[in-house]
Design a protein around this motif. Structure first.
Motif, PDB file in Angstrom:
ATOM      1  N   ASP A   1       0.845  -1.190   0.000  1.00 47.28           N
ATOM      2  CA  ASP A   1       0.000   0.000   0.000  1.00 47.28           C
ATOM      3  C   ASP A   1       0.884   1.244   0.000  1.00 47.28           C
ATOM      4  N   ASN A   2       0.500   2.226  -0.783  1.00 50.08           N
ATOM      5  CA  ASN A   2       1.348   3.416  -0.890  1.00 50.08           C
ATOM      6  C   ASN A   2       0.503   4.657  -1.087  1.00 50.08           C
ATOM      7  N   GLY A   3       1.126   5.808  -0.912  1.00 50.85           N
ATOM      8  CA  GLY A   3       0.402   7.065  -1.064  1.00 50.85           C
ATOM      9  C   GLY A   3       1.343   8.244  -0.955  1.00 50.85           C
ATOM     10  N   ILE A   4       0.772   9.434  -1.083  1.00 52.84           N
ATOM     11  CA  ILE A   4       1.545  10.675  -1.052  1.00 52.84           C
ATOM     12  C   ILE A   4       1.577  11.239   0.368  1.00 52.84           C
ATOM     13  N   VAL A   5       2.767  11.608   0.812  1.00 54.38           N
ATOM     14  CA  VAL A   5       2.939  12.238   2.121  1.00 54.38           C
ATOM     15  C   VAL A   5       2.941  13.752   1.987  1.00 54.38           C
ATOM     16  N   LYS A   6       3.647  14.250   0.968  1.00 56.79           N
ATOM     17  CA  LYS A   6       3.806  15.698   0.826  1.00 56.79           C
ATOM     18  C   LYS A   6       4.202  16.028  -0.609  1.00 56.79           C
ATOM     19  N   THR A   7       3.730  17.174  -1.098  1.00 59.62           N
ATOM     20  CA  THR A   7       4.134  17.668  -2.414  1.00 59.62           C
ATOM     21  C   THR A   7       5.393  18.522  -2.260  1.00 59.62           C
ATOM     22  N   LEU A   8       6.312  18.365  -3.200  1.00 56.45           N
ATOM     23  CA  LEU A   8       7.575  19.088  -3.149  1.00 56.45           C
ATOM     24  C   LEU A   8       7.619  20.198  -4.190  1.00 56.45           C
ATOM     25  N   ASP A   9       8.288  21.304  -3.838  1.00 55.31           N
ATOM     26  CA  ASP A   9       8.525  22.377  -4.804  1.00 55.31           C
ATOM     27  C   ASP A   9       9.758  22.068  -5.649  1.00 55.31           C
ATOM     28  N   VAL A  10      10.746  21.448  -5.006  1.00 51.42           N
ATOM     29  CA  VAL A  10      11.984  21.068  -5.699  1.00 51.42           C
ATOM     30  C   VAL A  10      12.353  19.643  -5.276  1.00 51.42           C
ATOM     31  N   PRO A  11      13.056  18.891  -6.119  1.00 52.77           N
ATOM     32  CA  PRO A  11      13.440  17.518  -5.760  1.00 52.77           C
ATOM     33  C   PRO A  11      14.399  17.491  -4.564  1.00 52.77           C
ATOM     34  N   VAL A  12      14.275  16.456  -3.739  1.00 51.42           N
ATOM     35  CA  VAL A  12      15.204  16.247  -2.624  1.00 51.42           C
ATOM     36  C   VAL A  12      15.612  14.777  -2.590  1.00 51.42           C
ATOM     37  N   TYR A  13      16.718  14.528  -1.906  1.00 46.10           N
ATOM     38  CA  TYR A  13      17.272  13.176  -1.818  1.00 46.10           C
ATOM     39  C   TYR A  13      17.364  12.801  -0.340  1.00 46.10           C
ATOM     40  N   ILE A  14      16.553  11.829   0.068  1.00 49.94           N
ATOM     41  CA  ILE A  14      16.424  11.475   1.483  1.00 49.94           C
ATOM     42  C   ILE A  14      17.693  10.782   1.994  1.00 49.94           C
ATOM     43  N   THR A  15      18.126  11.209   3.177  1.00 41.32           N
ATOM     44  CA  THR A  15      19.257  10.546   3.835  1.00 41.32           C
ATOM     45  C   THR A  15      18.820   9.796   5.096  1.00 41.32           C
TER      46      THR A  15
ATOM     47  N   VAL B   1      15.748  19.786   6.417  1.00 47.56           N
ATOM     48  CA  VAL B   1      14.865  18.974   7.263  1.00 47.56           C
ATOM     49  C   VAL B   1      13.434  19.329   6.898  1.00 47.56           C
ATOM     50  N   ILE B   2      12.657  18.321   6.513  1.00 50.40           N
ATOM     51  CA  ILE B   2      11.258  18.527   6.143  1.00 50.40           C
ATOM     52  C   ILE B   2      10.373  17.823   7.162  1.00 50.40           C
ATOM     53  N   VAL B   3       9.457  18.561   7.740  1.00 51.45           N
ATOM     54  CA  VAL B   3       8.507  17.992   8.702  1.00 51.45           C
ATOM     55  C   VAL B   3       7.276  17.504   7.933  1.00 51.45           C
ATOM     56  N   ILE B   4       6.877  16.265   8.189  1.00 51.70           N
ATOM     57  CA  ILE B   4       5.742  15.673   7.471  1.00 51.70           C
ATOM     58  C   ILE B   4       4.640  15.275   8.453  1.00 51.70           C
ATOM     59  N   ASP B   5       3.462  15.049   7.917  1.00 48.83           N
ATOM     60  CA  ASP B   5       2.350  14.497   8.688  1.00 48.83           C
ATOM     61  C   ASP B   5       2.283  12.999   8.368  1.00 48.83           C
ATOM     62  N   ALA B   6       2.694  12.174   9.322  1.00 48.90           N
ATOM     63  CA  ALA B   6       2.750  10.728   9.095  1.00 48.90           C
ATOM     64  C   ALA B   6       1.470  10.014   9.507  1.00 48.90           C
ATOM     65  N   THR B   7       0.437  10.763   9.859  1.00 48.75           N
ATOM     66  CA  THR B   7      -0.781  10.173  10.420  1.00 48.75           C
ATOM     67  C   THR B   7      -1.384   9.098   9.523  1.00 48.75           C
ATOM     68  N   GLU B   8      -1.499   9.398   8.229  1.00 46.97           N
ATOM     69  CA  GLU B   8      -2.174   8.471   7.323  1.00 46.97           C
ATOM     70  C   GLU B   8      -1.476   7.125   7.254  1.00 46.97           C
ATOM     71  N   TYR B   9      -0.162   7.126   7.035  1.00 45.81           N
ATOM     72  CA  TYR B   9       0.491   5.826   6.875  1.00 45.81           C
ATOM     73  C   TYR B   9       0.708   5.098   8.202  1.00 45.81           C
ATOM     74  N   ILE B  10       0.805   5.846   9.297  1.00 48.47           N
ATOM     75  CA  ILE B  10       0.888   5.184  10.602  1.00 48.47           C
ATOM     76  C   ILE B  10      -0.451   4.515  10.935  1.00 48.47           C
ATOM     77  N   PHE B  11      -1.537   5.185  10.575  1.00 45.12           N
ATOM     78  CA  PHE B  11      -2.872   4.621  10.768  1.00 45.12           C
ATOM     79  C   PHE B  11      -3.027   3.326   9.974  1.00 45.12           C
ATOM     80  N   LYS B  12      -2.645   3.359   8.700  1.00 46.03           N
ATOM     81  CA  LYS B  12      -2.758   2.177   7.844  1.00 46.03           C
ATOM     82  C   LYS B  12      -1.831   1.057   8.330  1.00 46.03           C
TER      83      LYS B  12
END
Length: 213
Positions: A58-72, A90-101
């Motif tokens: 199962d997958n989905g979108i967490v956040k829309t980006l203005d510019v590409p980033v590379y996760i470390t 550092v990007i702060v996200i809302d993880a509620t949806e995927y933690i719920f699932k």
């Protein structure tokens, strides 16, 4: 160290550490990279999105980006990454949806109900997801529309909520469906009640038609 994500230009393959296949993801836009969070959820980026992938695919979108980033690294609700200039962000996200699932997937129902009470999870997409995954009884906690509640209650076998919704709707078809479900459950009292209400509605409609003519 139990799971690995294999990345290609437009695909992600999730496998065990022995390379036993778990699931595939295909992206139309190029995959930039990703990292695992502490819950075993793979967080990855495309050109314009941060996305998640659960262990079952199962997958989905967490956040829309203005510019590409590379996760470390992913730590809680913070994503550490580099931008195209090589600068650390550092990007702060809302993880509620995927933690719920994920909690649903792992059958942590106490956590699921706690999240429902304390979060803003809602919407037709979440209700559809819960129905699709076989959790209509959980979806009931999101819904106020009586027709939707009636359908969810029947799907989950919750006859009492179905009765309450049928009283509010008070339509022939709903009383009939309630009677069928009551009969399936062997609940003769509700079956008899729904049958009487169904007949009463039919008689009332016929009387209305006669008067109108």
């Amino acid at each position: 160290m139990e799971t690995v994500a294999l990345l290609s230009k437009h695909a992600i393959v999730i496998a065990s550490k022995k390379l036993d296949h778990r699931c595939n993801l295909h992206e139309t836009i190029r995959v930039k990279g990703g990292a695992w969070d502490d819950n075993g959820v793979f967080i990855y980026t495309t050109l314009n999105h941060i996305k998640y992938c659960l262990p079952n695919g199962d997958n989905g979108i967490v956040k829309t980006l203005d510019v590409p980033v590379y996760i470390t690294k992913v730590l809680g609700n913070r994503i550490f990454c580099l931008d195209r200039d090589g600068k650390s962000r550092v990007i702060v996200i809302d993880a509620t949806e995927y933690i719920f699932k994920l909690s649903l997937l792992k059958k942590k129902y106490d956590h699921v109900m706690s999240m429902i009470r304390n979060s803003q999870l809602c919407g037709q997409a979440m209700i559809a997801y819960l129905q699709e995954k076989g959790f209509p009884e959980v979806a009931l906690h999101f819904v106020k529309d009586e027709r939707t509640r009636f359908d969810l209650a029947l799907n989950s076998g919750n006859i009492q909520i179905a009765v309450a919704a049928a009283k509010e709707i008070d339509e022939k078809d709903h009383w009939y469906k309630l009677g069928v479900e009551a009969l399936r459950q062997g609940n003769s009292g509700i079956f008899t009640k729904s049958r009487k209400r169904n007949h009463a509605r039919t008689h009332s409609q016929l009387l209305s038609i006669t008067i109108g003519m």
